[in-house]
Design an enzyme around this catalytic site. Sequence first.
Site, mmCIF file in Angstrom:
data_model
loop_
_atom_site.group_PDB
_atom_site.id
_atom_site.type_symbol
_atom_site.label_atom_id
_atom_site.label_comp_id
_atom_site.label_asym_id
_atom_site.label_seq_id
_atom_site.Cartn_x
_atom_site.Cartn_y
_atom_site.Cartn_z
ATOM 1 N N LYS A 19 -11.896 -0.711 -3.091
ATOM 2 C CA LYS A 19 -11.027 -1.609 -3.845
ATOM 3 C C LYS A 19 -11.665 -3.002 -4.010
ATOM 4 O O LYS A 19 -12.667 -3.317 -3.351
ATOM 5 C CB LYS A 19 -9.671 -1.699 -3.144
ATOM 6 C CG LYS A 19 -8.933 -0.349 -3.101
ATOM 7 C CD LYS A 19 -7.561 -0.472 -2.463
ATOM 8 C CE LYS A 19 -6.849 0.873 -2.431
ATOM 9 N NZ LYS A 19 -5.490 0.778 -1.856
ATOM 10 N N PHE A 65 6.544 -2.656 -4.421
ATOM 11 C CA PHE A 65 5.177 -3.185 -4.384
ATOM 12 C C PHE A 65 4.357 -2.809 -5.626
ATOM 13 O O PHE A 65 3.215 -3.234 -5.760
ATOM 14 C CB PHE A 65 4.441 -2.699 -3.127
ATOM 15 C CG PHE A 65 4.314 -1.193 -3.028
ATOM 16 C CD1 PHE A 65 3.326 -0.510 -3.721
ATOM 17 C CD2 PHE A 65 5.201 -0.462 -2.246
ATOM 18 C CE1 PHE A 65 3.208 0.865 -3.643
ATOM 19 C CE2 PHE A 65 5.093 0.921 -2.161
ATOM 20 C CZ PHE A 65 4.089 1.588 -2.864
ATOM 21 N N ARG A 113 -10.194 1.020 7.170
ATOM 22 C CA ARG A 113 -9.211 0.029 6.733
ATOM 23 C C ARG A 113 -9.021 -1.066 7.777
ATOM 24 O O ARG A 113 -8.753 -2.220 7.433
ATOM 25 C CB ARG A 113 -7.883 0.714 6.419
ATOM 26 C CG ARG A 113 -7.875 1.381 5.036
ATOM 27 C CD ARG A 113 -6.619 2.175 4.798
ATOM 28 N NE ARG A 113 -6.493 2.647 3.420
ATOM 29 C CZ ARG A 113 -5.727 3.669 3.051
ATOM 30 N NH1 ARG A 113 -5.028 4.332 3.961
ATOM 31 N NH2 ARG A 113 -5.659 4.020 1.792
ATOM 32 N N ASN A 123 -6.006 -3.169 1.368
ATOM 33 C CA ASN A 123 -6.436 -2.300 2.479
ATOM 34 C C ASN A 123 -7.788 -1.628 2.215
ATOM 35 O O ASN A 123 -8.110 -0.617 2.827
ATOM 36 C CB ASN A 123 -5.357 -1.260 2.792
ATOM 37 C CG ASN A 123 -5.071 -0.335 1.619
ATOM 38 O OD1 ASN A 123 -5.695 -0.435 0.567
ATOM 39 N ND2 ASN A 123 -4.129 0.577 1.801
ATOM 40 N N HIS A 126 -9.135 3.687 -0.892
ATOM 41 C CA HIS A 126 -8.140 4.682 -1.305
ATOM 42 C C HIS A 126 -8.694 6.073 -1.033
ATOM 43 O O HIS A 126 -9.899 6.310 -1.146
ATOM 44 C CB HIS A 126 -7.856 4.541 -2.807
ATOM 45 C CG HIS A 126 -7.111 5.709 -3.390
ATOM 46 N ND1 HIS A 126 -5.729 5.820 -3.349
ATOM 47 C CD2 HIS A 126 -7.553 6.846 -4.013
ATOM 48 C CE1 HIS A 126 -5.370 6.949 -3.934
ATOM 49 N NE2 HIS A 126 -6.449 7.596 -4.343
#
Length: 211
Positions: A19, A65, A113, A123, A126
């Site tokens: 990410k 979220f 993470r 975090n 994925h």
Amino acid sequence: MDQPTHYRIYVERTLALIKPDAIHKAEEIEDVILKSGFIILQKRRLQLSPEQCSDFYSDQYGKLFFPSLTAFMSSGPIIAITLARDNAIGHWKSLIGPVNSIKARETHPECLRAKYGTSDLKNALHGSDSFHAAEREIKFMFPNTVIEPFPSREATEEYLSRYVNPTLLQGLIELCKQKPRNPCIWLADWLIKNNPNMPQICDGAIVEGVE
């Protein structure tokens, strides 16, 4: 006579995303991936629009979220990777750890993470949740991918009973008769020579009329 159906050996795949918050650690993370027994089949760096993020996380639509998630995932480049190995989905989920990075540092301090994430939202990584999720997500990130269908248990058992077990049984009977010094090597050679799905190869050409 029925022709044998050829099944490819199925190796499970999963989608990994590095990410925006962890992209500066991509090399480190890829090194961990390879050392953990994964094969990297595909990799691309891209930046998703908020609309593309909404499509990718469509199963999370409506949750509180969701707007923050799509905003974060479209805030910078990401790296999408197709990983393969036995039980790839489970192994990758175990390697990245719990969703919340703060809690992960308490319960799974060695997970990725815990090392690279900073919060529940940011975090770092994925991983696909299931076989069907992996199939959809890999096709989303790599549209030209062809994923082999997962053979059903019935199809696998039928193939084994019709084409594998009879040959193996015959080989084991011959092994008991011959009692070779190296039984494993002897059986392996016998199975190669007597594979019903492979044509027999002659050592030399036969010329008509020549003794």
